[in-house]
Write an enzyme that holds these catalytic residues in place. Structure first.
Site, PDB file in Angstrom:
ATOM      1  N   ASN A   1       0.882  -1.280   0.097  1.00  8.92           N
ATOM      2  CA  ASN A   1      -0.093  -0.102  -0.039  1.00  8.92           C
ATOM      3  C   ASN A   1       0.893   1.345  -0.042  1.00  8.92           C
ATOM      4  OD1 ASN A   1      -1.770   2.075   0.413  1.00  8.92           O
ATOM      5  ND2 ASN A   1      -2.335   1.531   2.751  1.00  8.92           N
TER       6      ASN A   1
ATOM      7  N   LYS B   1      -0.030   4.286  -0.194  1.00  8.60           N
ATOM      8  CA  LYS B   1      -0.471   5.555   0.498  1.00  8.60           C
ATOM      9  C   LYS B   1      -0.344   6.707  -0.368  1.00  8.60           C
ATOM     10  CE  LYS B   1       0.001   3.296   4.972  1.00  8.60           C
ATOM     11  NZ  LYS B   1       0.129   3.292   6.226  1.00  8.60           N
TER      12      LYS B   1
ATOM     13  N   HIS C   1      -9.330   1.395   5.246  1.00  7.81           N
ATOM     14  CA  HIS C   1      -8.012   1.555   5.973  1.00  7.81           C
ATOM     15  C   HIS C   1      -8.069   2.326   7.146  1.00  7.81           C
ATOM     16  CE1 HIS C   1      -3.829   2.448   6.712  1.00  7.81           C
ATOM     17  NE2 HIS C   1      -3.454   1.356   5.886  1.00  7.81           N
TER      18      HIS C   1
ATOM     19  N   GLU D   1      -6.378   4.723   8.392  1.00 11.54           N
ATOM     20  CA  GLU D   1      -6.306   6.152   7.952  1.00 11.54           C
ATOM     21  C   GLU D   1      -7.525   6.832   7.599  1.00 11.54           C
ATOM     22  OE1 GLU D   1      -2.693   5.453   5.720  1.00 11.54           O
ATOM     23  OE2 GLU D   1      -1.621   5.002   7.535  1.00 11.54           O
TER      24      GLU D   1
ATOM     25  N   GLU E   1      -4.729  -4.953  10.796  1.00  9.60           N
ATOM     26  CA  GLU E   1      -3.904  -3.984  10.945  1.00  9.60           C
ATOM     27  C   GLU E   1      -4.063  -3.267  12.246  1.00  9.60           C
ATOM     28  OE1 GLU E   1      -2.130  -2.877   7.037  1.00  9.60           O
ATOM     29  OE2 GLU E   1      -3.925  -1.425   7.164  1.00  9.60           O
TER      30      GLU E   1
ATOM     31  N   GLY F   1       3.174   2.241  10.848  1.00 12.36           N
ATOM     32  CA  GLY F   1       4.107   3.456  10.417  1.00 12.36           C
ATOM     33  C   GLY F   1       4.820   3.632  11.784  1.00 12.36           C
TER      34      GLY F   1
ATOM     35  N   SER G   1       3.934  -2.303  10.159  1.00  6.59           N
ATOM     36  CA  SER G   1       5.436  -2.340  10.463  1.00  6.59           C
ATOM     37  C   SER G   1       6.004  -3.727   9.809  1.00  6.59           C
ATOM     38  CB  SER G   1       5.815  -2.109  11.926  1.00  6.59           C
ATOM     39  OG  SER G   1       5.476  -0.714  12.102  1.00  6.59           O
TER      40      SER G   1
HETATM   41  P1  13P Z   1       3.381   0.402   7.541  1.00  6.32           P
HETATM   42  O1  13P Z   1       3.852  -0.919   6.955  1.00  6.32           O
HETATM   43  O2  13P Z   1       4.323   1.349   7.111  1.00  6.32           O
HETATM   44  O3  13P Z   1       3.554   0.390   9.136  1.00  6.32           O
HETATM   45  O4  13P Z   1       1.888   0.582   7.130  1.00  6.32           O
HETATM   46  C1  13P Z   1       0.982  -0.461   7.087  1.00  6.32           C
HETATM   47  C2  13P Z   1      -0.385  -0.096   6.546  1.00  6.32           C
HETATM   48  O5  13P Z   1      -0.975   0.695   6.994  1.00  6.32           O
HETATM   49  C3  13P Z   1      -0.362  -0.865   5.145  1.00  6.32           C
HETATM   50  O6  13P Z   1      -1.882  -0.617   4.794  1.00  6.32           O
END
Ligand code: 13P
Length: 254
Positions: free
Chosen positions: A9, A11, A94, A96, A166, A172, A211
């Site tokens: 992803n 982002k 997601h 976010e 997740e 992150g 992560s």
């Molecule tokens: P990270 O791998 O940067 O922690 O992000 C995970 C994520 O949100 C994938 O959709």
């Protein structure tokens, strides 16, 4: 046995030209036929990434969708457009989007449904926040997001849905759930899916995200209910993403 799915992803990273460059590299290093690989670029990069990856076994996904065929929804993207752009998978709900854009379980359920209706595969993201985790509410939160997000999905449609666990506190932050912690929640998710849909639950892919990196991929993939990963930061660099794609299942010696 479900086929593992390694998904990136991106982002809001990579311009179309950067995405193009990455896709050319990715094509060179993705030589496996026992696992599925997916990249989810930002919308403006979908077309050029598709052009490069056409004819390979790397799928293309979108990071979001609006749950209507078309209409006066300025700034939104419809499932018809995504389908026509060569998209196979769509990330729905997601964390976010839940946290920054206020998406609710009900709204997310509409996205999941419409993505299936248009012949693509939704990746329904679920996961608890740090506060919920510390309050011992992980199972409760995950179960609600799962039941609500899939409320309009039939026993036939569920075979074309992917779930991504997740934990928000792991996204992150560099702090991943341990493979054992993730496995416990994945097993709970599968048990809930079984209650909802019966024996097909065994074949539903449940991805872990948060992560994921070259250092932890092998141990994560060794867990029985982890059928793949959804990778953020480490999917942006070819070295780390190609190492993750090339995982080997090994159990920790610890
Ligand atoms: P990270 O791998 O940067 O922690 O992000 C995970 C994520 O949100 C994938 O959709």
């Amino acid at each position: 046995m479900t086929r593992p799915l390694i998904a990136g992803n991106w982002k809001m990273y990579k311009t179309p030209s950067e995405a193009e460059e990455f896709a050319l590299e990715l094509k060179k290093v993705t030589t496996y036929n026992d696992r599925d690989v997916l990249v989810c670029p930002p919308f403006p990069a979908l077309a050029c990434v598709r052009k490069i990856l056409d004819g390979t076994n790397i799928y293309i996904g979108a990071q979001n969708v609006y749950p209507a065929k078309e209409g006066a929804y300025t700034g939104e993207v419809s499932p018809v457009m995504l389908k026509d752009a060569g998209v196979h998978y769509v990330i729905c709900g997601h964390s976010e989007r839940r946290q920054i854009f206020g998406e609710t379980d009900d709204f997310i359920s509409k996205k999941v449904k419409i993505v299936v209706e248009y012949g693509m595969i939704p990746i329904l993201c679920i996961g608890e926040t740090l506060q919920q985790n510390e309050a011992g509410e992980t199972f409760k939160v995950v179960e609600q997001q799962l039941r609500e997000g899939l409320k309009d999905i039939s026993g036939v449609e569920i075979t074309n849905v992917v779930i991504a666990y997740e934990p928000v506190w792991a996204i992150g932050t560099g702090k991943n759930a341990t493979p054992q912690q993730a496995q416990i929640v994945h097993a709970f998710i599968r048990k809930t899916l079984k209650e909802m849909f019966g024996d097909v639950a065994a074949d539903i892919r449940i991805l872990y995200g948060g992560s994921v990196k070259p250092e932890n991929i092998d141990e994560l993939m060794a867990e029985i209910d982890i059928n793949g990963v959804l990778v953020g930061g480490a999917s942006l660099k070819i070295d780390s993403f190609s190492r993750i794609i090339g995982f080997n299942k090994v159990r920790s010696l610890m």
